[in-house]
Enzyme design. Structure first.
Site, PDB file in Angstrom:
ATOM      1  CG  HIS A 266      -1.987   1.024   1.228  1.00 16.53           C
ATOM      2  ND1 HIS A 266      -2.243   1.865   0.171  1.00 16.53           N
ATOM      3  CD2 HIS A 266      -2.875   1.392   2.201  1.00 16.53           C
ATOM      4  CE1 HIS A 266      -3.223   2.687   0.478  1.00 16.53           C
ATOM      5  NE2 HIS A 266      -3.623   2.429   1.715  1.00 16.53           N
ATOM      6  CG  HIS A 307      -2.246   2.841  -9.740  1.00 13.04           C
ATOM      7  ND1 HIS A 307      -3.471   2.482  -9.221  1.00 13.04           N
ATOM      8  CD2 HIS A 307      -1.634   3.585  -8.780  1.00 13.04           C
ATOM      9  CE1 HIS A 307      -3.593   2.984  -8.004  1.00 13.04           C
ATOM     10  NE2 HIS A 307      -2.499   3.654  -7.707  1.00 13.04           N
ATOM     11  CG  ASP A 365       3.097   5.118  -5.490  1.00 14.54           C
ATOM     12  OD1 ASP A 365       2.858   5.819  -4.495  1.00 14.54           O
ATOM     13  OD2 ASP A 365       2.301   4.281  -5.939  1.00 14.54           O
TER      14      ASP A 365
END
Length: 430
Positions: A266, A307, A365
């Site tokens: 996560h 993703h 990210d």
């Protein structure tokens, strides 16, 4: 809502079972399966990937379109025209503030940035090399011990005060985690600075001299907070809601969200990006690792590309992409070996037929990881930054749930263990 009905036929059950089909303003219709319990049936949905566990008006994601909306506003517009605290207001209140409302809200948040001096003793109890997320779990949960005056979750004013305190104090606590690990003195907040500037001041400042904060870096930090503010019903937000459904206080609920975010599947994704870059180590080895990433039999994966939710471009990454070079120039790190590897990987992912065909584009990210590296934030602090930004979403979802009728969470299971059996005394066991 809708008058449509879904029918389910199950062997051993007489007739078809009718269930209402509910329609939201956006997204797929959902089947209300609550009547199945009366027939002695449960649904089986590991990971809850096909289950709507709540009704919400806060955030909507369409992964196929690469769309992320907060209260109807596209994330790109908020990132380019708004700021983090205004987005916090939007998530919590449902509408953008006018000028007077925004000033009052910002002033309120900034008036709550200090933490009780006794919290310093909490940090003294942690080893110097404790993971910052371990510290955050502990100290955020401990905030409940300081605020007995506003822990009535059924009081809307108490919920709002708690929301203000959490959003205001998270940067202070995050910076304290960093300072503790470095053996440096904690920095008091400077409320003449804005939210992101104040965080950077507490992270990198020292009592001996005036903090010097580059406006480009401060803007990048604010955008990182904003882009992580909420992401619908993810693992940590669902954890906050589940904890909140028991009637737990908001500080305990947010601490549970931090614990869920700590997991590498996560919140650890941007940390994994830096670890991957360190594993590659040199630009000369990029082709080798790209080849491995294309080999389905090789366990190596390029972190920060593609993703789970977005089957197209992550809309948040487009915003971060434009900030990268500005931050690199401001920090004078354009020649940093790891950042050069990252930029070359980015170019390959955007142009290589394999990555384009599979839509393995750089995600938020990837960019947030290399930007935080450029700013000087250590890798083990990345998830703490994520938690600081995400607090706005967590508290908004918690408040939405508590403000409406709700039930304590109680997922069901498909039991595959032993049937009933009798106890065997110790001397008769084989």
């Amino acid at each position: 809502m809708s008058d449509k009905k879904a029918q389910l036929t199950v062997d051993g059950i007489d007739g078809a079972i009718e269930m209402p089909v509910l329609s939201g303003t956006l997204g797929p219709d959902v089947v209300d399966v609550s009547s199945l319990t009366g027939k002695g049936l449960f649904t089986y949905d590991p990971g809850f990937v096909s289950t709507a566990a709540c009704e919400s008006k806060i955030t909507f994601i369409d992964g196929a379109k690469g769309q992320l909306l907060h209260r109807g506003y596209p994330i790109e517009q908020l990132a380019e025209q708004s700021d983090y605290l205004e987005t916090c207001y939007l998530l919590m209140k449902g509408e953008l503030p006018d000028a007077e409302q925004k000033k009052e809200y910002v002033d309120t948040i900034m008036s709550h940035t200090m933490v009780h001096e006794s919290l310093v003793n909490f940090f003294k109890g942690f080893r110097y090399d404790a993971h910052p997320m371990a510290m955050m779990c502990g100290v955020v949960g401990a905030l409940a011990s300081f605020y007995h005056d506003s822990l009535d979750i059924n009081d809307a004013e108490h919920r709002e005060i708690s929301a203000h305190r959490l959003i205001a104090k998270m940067p202070t606590l995050a910076a304290m985690c960093y300072k503790h690990s470095k053996g440096q003195p904690f920095m008091y907040p400077d409320n003449s600075l804005n939210y992101a500037e104040n965080f950077l001041h507490m992270m990198f400042g020292n009592p001996c001299e005036q903090s010097k904060i580059d406006p480009i870096v401060a803007k990048a930090m604010d955008v990182i907070f904003l882009l992580h503010a909420d992401h619908e019903q993810n693992a940590s937000t669902s954890t906050v809601r589940l904890a909140g459904s028991s009637g737990a206080n908001p500080f305990a609920c947010i601490s549970s969200g931090i614990a869920a975010l700590w997991g590498p599947a996560h919140g650890g994704a941007n940390e994994a990006v830096l670890e991957m870059l360190q594993e590659i180590g040199d630009e000369s080895r990029i082709d080798e690792f790209v080849k491995r990433a294309k080999d389905k039999d090789d366990p190596f994966r390029l972190m920060g590309f593609g993703h789970r939710v977005y089957k197209n471009f992550d809309p948040r990454s487009r915003v971060m992409q434009g900030i990268c070079d500005e931050v690199f120039d401001a920090m004078g790190v354009a020649e940093d070996p790891l950042l050069k590897i990252a930029k070359k990987l980015e170019k390959i992912a955007l142009e290589d037929e394999y990555f384009v065909e599979k839509k393995l584009y750089p995600n938020v990210d990837f960019y947030s990881g290399i930007i935080m590296k450029a700013i000087g934030i250590p890798t083990d602090m990345f998830t703490v930054i994520f938690a600081t930004g995400r607090t706005a979403g967590w508290i908004a979802h918690w408040n939405e749930m508590i403000s409406n009728p709700y039930k304590i969470g109680r997922p069901r299971q498909l039991y595959t263990g032993y049937t009933q059996r009798d106890y065997v005394p110790l001397d008769k066991r084989k």
